[in-house]
Design a protein around this motif. Structure first.
Motif, PDB file in Angstrom:
ATOM      1  N   GLU A 149       0.828  -1.219   0.000  1.00 40.62           N
ATOM      2  CA  GLU A 149       0.000   0.000   0.000  1.00 40.62           C
ATOM      3  C   GLU A 149       0.857   1.262   0.000  1.00 40.62           C
ATOM      4  O   GLU A 149       0.314   2.366   0.004  1.00 40.62           O
TER       5      GLU A 149
ATOM      6  N   ALA B 258       2.456   2.519   2.460  1.00 41.15           N
ATOM      7  CA  ALA B 258       1.988   3.277   3.619  1.00 41.15           C
ATOM      8  C   ALA B 258       2.763   2.863   4.864  1.00 41.15           C
ATOM      9  O   ALA B 258       2.983   1.672   5.095  1.00 41.15           O
TER      10      ALA B 258
ATOM     11  N   ARG C 227       3.540   6.837   1.853  1.00 41.27           N
ATOM     12  CA  ARG C 227       2.817   7.864   2.594  1.00 41.27           C
ATOM     13  C   ARG C 227       2.974   7.651   4.095  1.00 41.27           C
ATOM     14  O   ARG C 227       2.915   6.522   4.579  1.00 41.27           O
TER      15      ARG C 227
ATOM     16  N   TYR D 151       1.636   8.082   7.784  1.00 42.51           N
ATOM     17  CA  TYR D 151       0.468   8.254   8.655  1.00 42.51           C
ATOM     18  C   TYR D 151       1.000   8.269  10.085  1.00 42.51           C
ATOM     19  O   TYR D 151       1.483   7.240  10.572  1.00 42.51           O
TER      20      TYR D 151
ATOM     21  N   PRO E  34      -2.338  11.962   4.996  1.00 42.19           N
ATOM     22  CA  PRO E  34      -0.945  11.502   4.940  1.00 42.19           C
ATOM     23  C   PRO E  34      -0.035  12.518   4.264  1.00 42.19           C
ATOM     24  O   PRO E  34      -0.486  13.369   3.514  1.00 42.19           O
TER      25      PRO E  34
END
Ligand code: ZN
Ligand code: FE
Length: 255
Positions: free
Chosen positions: A126, A128, A166, A168, A210
């Motif tokens: 992902e 992420a 990204r 988070y 994000p």
């Protein structure tokens, strides 16, 4: 199938995050700051909580876990934690472990410093990373339990992730981080661009997360403690990166 990620506010300035696998309907909450907003977000989507992935033992990251496990019978995944503050853990994880959320895989990165057991969860497919209170946009967590060299090493692990990942993070601290960072690097164009973007987002009451990791690497002074220009700004030419990082963190603490 790509994961669906939802971002919302918990408590005052914590982020709640849900990561949902459409193929299996598994849903993970990253940390559990507070049960009510997490339940609201789940019900809005029609999702059922299957997993809670804890980053560290602080109350604003674990406080909702007991209520959520009681309601959903979900699994609690957490780092090895000597504080005993993370209750009813089903799976203890360590660096390099892979946690499955349905068909999604989260890789565990140990990122000590803010607390000694702190971990980040990286969903490579992902692009992420859920970094808890280690790395914030344009900032980083306070070093409560570890040392500056330890925290700097943890930031380097996160910086080593690809630019298109990204970030988070655990809190909406970006505006205050920008304010501080501009006192150190008023002439950093990447920081100036982020400052304008953050002012616009906060003005519209939107989250600043994000953040793109490639942009953080340019704009976040805490990720650039090994950049000679940052050492020069602090009148620490030739000092090692961990010391420069420590000085930045001390100044932020006093700001
Ligand atoms: Zn914390
Ligand atoms: Fe926190």
């Amino acid at each position: 199938m790509a994961a669906e990620i939802r971002t919302f506010t918990c408590l005052t300035d914590n982020f709640g995050y849900l990561v949902h696998d459409p193929a299996t309907k598994a849903t993970a909450s990253i940390d559990a700051p507070e049960a009510a907003p997490i339940i609201t977000a789940l019900e809005r989507e029609g999702w059922t909580l299957t997993d809670i992935l804890i980053t560290h033992h602080h109350g604003d990251h674990v406080g909702g876990a007991v209520e959520l496990t009681r309601k959903y019978g979900c699994r609690v995944v957490a780092p090895r934690d000597k504080s005993g503050k993370i209750a009813n853990v089903d799976l203890r994880i360590a660096n390099g472990d892979i946690v499955q959320v349905g068909n999604l895989l989260a890789r565990v990165l140990e990122t000590p410093g803010h607390t000694l057991e702190h971990v980040a969860y990286v969903f490579d497919s992902e692009k992420a990373v859920f970094a808890g209170d280690t790395l914030f946009s344009i900032g980083c967590g306070r070093v409560f339990e570890g040392t500056y060299p330890m925290m700097w090493d943890s930031l380097l692990k996160l910086r080593a992730l690809p630019d298109d990942f990204r970030l988070y993070c655990g809190h909406e601290y970006t505006a205050s981080n920008v304010k501080f960072a501009l006192t150190i690097e008023p002439d950093n164009p990447a920081l100036q661009a982020r400052a304008a973007e953050v002012a616009k987002l906060r003005g519209e009451n939107k989250p600043t997360i994000p953040a793109l990791l490639g942009e953080e690497k340019q704009a976040n002074v805490f990720l650039r403690a090994d950049d000679p220009s940052v050492a020069a700004k602090l009148h620490m030419k030739g000092a090692d990166a961990a010391s420069v990082f420590g000085e930045l963190r001390e100044r932020k603490n006093k700001s």
